[in-house]
Enzyme design. Structure first.
Site, PDB file in Angstrom:
ATOM      1  N   LYS A   1       0.860  -1.180   0.000  1.00  0.00           N
ATOM      2  CA  LYS A   1       0.000   0.000   0.000  1.00  0.00           C
ATOM      3  C   LYS A   1       0.898   1.232   0.000  1.00  0.00           C
ATOM      4  O   LYS A   1       1.197   1.811   1.046  1.00  0.00           O
ATOM      5  CB  LYS A   1      -0.929  -0.040   1.222  1.00  0.00           C
ATOM      6  CG  LYS A   1      -2.266   0.613   0.963  1.00  0.00           C
ATOM      7  CD  LYS A   1      -3.280   0.258   2.017  1.00  0.00           C
ATOM      8  CE  LYS A   1      -4.388   1.273   2.053  1.00  0.00           C
ATOM      9  NZ  LYS A   1      -5.155   1.413   0.820  1.00  0.00           N
TER      10      LYS A   1
HETATM   11  N1  PPE Z   1      -7.743  -2.192  -2.937  1.00  0.00           N
HETATM   12  C1  PPE Z   1      -7.258  -0.943  -2.917  1.00  0.00           C
HETATM   13  C2  PPE Z   1      -6.584  -0.423  -4.120  1.00  0.00           C
HETATM   14  C3  PPE Z   1      -7.398  -0.174  -1.750  1.00  0.00           C
HETATM   15  O1  PPE Z   1      -6.893   1.050  -1.725  1.00  0.00           O
HETATM   16  C4  PPE Z   1      -8.078  -0.717  -0.630  1.00  0.00           C
HETATM   17  C5  PPE Z   1      -8.252   0.095   0.616  1.00  0.00           C
HETATM   18  C6  PPE Z   1      -8.581  -2.035  -0.709  1.00  0.00           C
HETATM   19  C7  PPE Z   1      -8.392  -2.731  -1.886  1.00  0.00           C
HETATM   20  C8  PPE Z   1      -9.267  -2.697   0.455  1.00  0.00           C
HETATM   21  O2  PPE Z   1      -8.350  -3.042   1.473  1.00  0.00           O
HETATM   22  P1  PPE Z   1      -8.810  -3.126   2.999  1.00  0.00           P
HETATM   23  O3  PPE Z   1      -9.080  -1.731   3.452  1.00  0.00           O
HETATM   24  O4  PPE Z   1      -7.663  -3.781   3.707  1.00  0.00           O
HETATM   25  O5  PPE Z   1     -10.046  -3.963   3.039  1.00  0.00           O
HETATM   26  N2  PPE Z   1      -8.323   1.503   0.400  1.00  0.00           N
HETATM   27  C9  PPE Z   1      -8.125   2.417   1.508  1.00  0.00           C
HETATM   28  C10 PPE Z   1      -7.914   3.839   1.017  1.00  0.00           C
HETATM   29  C11 PPE Z   1      -9.072   4.514   0.397  1.00  0.00           C
HETATM   30  C12 PPE Z   1      -8.777   5.963   0.067  1.00  0.00           C
HETATM   31  O6  PPE Z   1      -9.540   6.538  -0.696  1.00  0.00           O
HETATM   32  O7  PPE Z   1      -7.813   6.531   0.593  1.00  0.00           O
HETATM   33  C13 PPE Z   1      -9.248   2.306   2.520  1.00  0.00           C
HETATM   34  O8  PPE Z   1     -10.300   1.765   2.231  1.00  0.00           O
HETATM   35  O9  PPE Z   1      -9.037   2.784   3.634  1.00  0.00           O
END
Ligand code: PPE
Length: 303
Positions: A156
């Protein structure tokens, strides 16, 4: 965004307005940061953070992948998060840990740049709108492909989001709520900030991490809760046609929680409203994060 009182920066509670950095910070120039998104929920036993340790461990893995020496342990960061929520008097909210390279190097070798660590908390409502959570959102398949897995470690990292931002803006400018990104092989990867699930004839599918999507904790939690509930959840490479022929589609993420998709590329999904398995996933997830469903107590870390 409503500011809160403090931001945690390298061990200090800094007043919100004073949590600033220099314009020469390496991360501003080259996207050298790693981050997390975490949510805290109000439960009957007080505020609880959903999978706090898991998120801080992923932050550490992301930092490791990009060779940033994080001076704070997972325990330090979980403790700081709880203290910050209390200091900001937040009973629920969004938590954004950010590790980034600051001063000490300019140019592409940041070996001497100072690593800064911060945690920010604020209130963040429904990521894709209340209406989206209730009635489902409209998405389009992006013309932008997701960064290939062999060009970046799967982490991330702030810099990689510039790709998701292209996709998100393209979708919003065309009147959609969210973008779905394909990988270089044309396989469904994920949303700009969410993982994706497809329901077809009673079975729930989600792409494997190897397609290039983030190893999301909401994805893992929802798959686990649905399996506990008797559904078959299968990791499978999916293509665009699988989306068009799906009975239900939904997105998962910390910010987005469980958001139904009602339309893809102007084609209604099923009857064009959230389906029963999507609604069940929402119910199970919401009950779990608020402590009403207690089958996975290890996911709730109380403040
Ligand atoms: N894919 C991506 C690309 C992503 O950024 C997130 C979280 C997920 C999947 C889901 O991961 P999880 O939160 O572990 O279930 N995205 C974060 C950032 C969003 C933003 O706009 O900034 C979030 O949901 O916090």
């Amino acid at each position: 965004m409503e500011p809160t009182t403090y931001i945690w920066m390298d061990g200090e509670m800094v007043p919100w307005e004073e949590a600033t950095v220099h314009v020469l910070s390496h991360a501003l120039h080259y996207g050298t940061g790693v981050f997390e998104g975490i949510r805290a929920y109000q439960t009957e036993q007080g505020t609880a953070v959903f999978r706090l340790t898991d998120h801080m461990e992923r932050l550490h893995r992301s930092a490791q992948a990009y060779q940033m020496e994080l001076e704070w342990s997972v325990e330090d960061l979980t403790k700081a998060t709880k203290e910050l929520l209390a200091a900001n008097e937040l009973v629920d909210g969004y938590i954004r840990p950010l590790v980034f390279l600051e001063l000490g190097a300019i140019g592409l070798n940041p070996a001497n740049a100072r690593v800064r660590t911060s945690i920010i908390t604020w209130r963040w409502g429904a990521y894709l709108g209340e209406e989206g959570v209730r009635d489902g959102i409209r998405v389009r398949v992006s013309s932008w492909r997701r960064f290939p897995n062999d060009s970046f470690p799967n982490a991330k990292a702030t810099g990689t989001y510039i790709n998701s931002i292209l996709a998100k803006r393209e979708a919003v400018q065309a009147g959609f709520d969210e973008a779905i990104m394909l990988n270089q092989d044309g396989a469904i990867s994920e949303g700009s900030g969410e993982n994706i699930f497809v329901v077809s004839r009673g079975t729930v599918y989600t792409p494997p991490i190897s397609v290039g999507c983030l190893d999301g904790f909401t994805r893992d939690a929802v798959a686990t809760l649905l399996r506990d509930d008797g559904f078959e959840v299968v990791e499978r490479v999916l293509d665009r046609t699988d989306l068009y022929y799906a009975d239900e589609v939904f997105l998962t993420g910390t910010a987005a929680e469980v958001t139904p998709v009602r339309e893809i590329d102007n084609r209604p999904i099923g009857p064009g409203k959230p389906g029963p398995i999507t609604q069940r996933a929402q119910e199970l997830f919401n009950a779990t994060v608020t402590g009403k469903l207690t089958t996975h107590p290890e996911w709730l870390e109380h403040v």
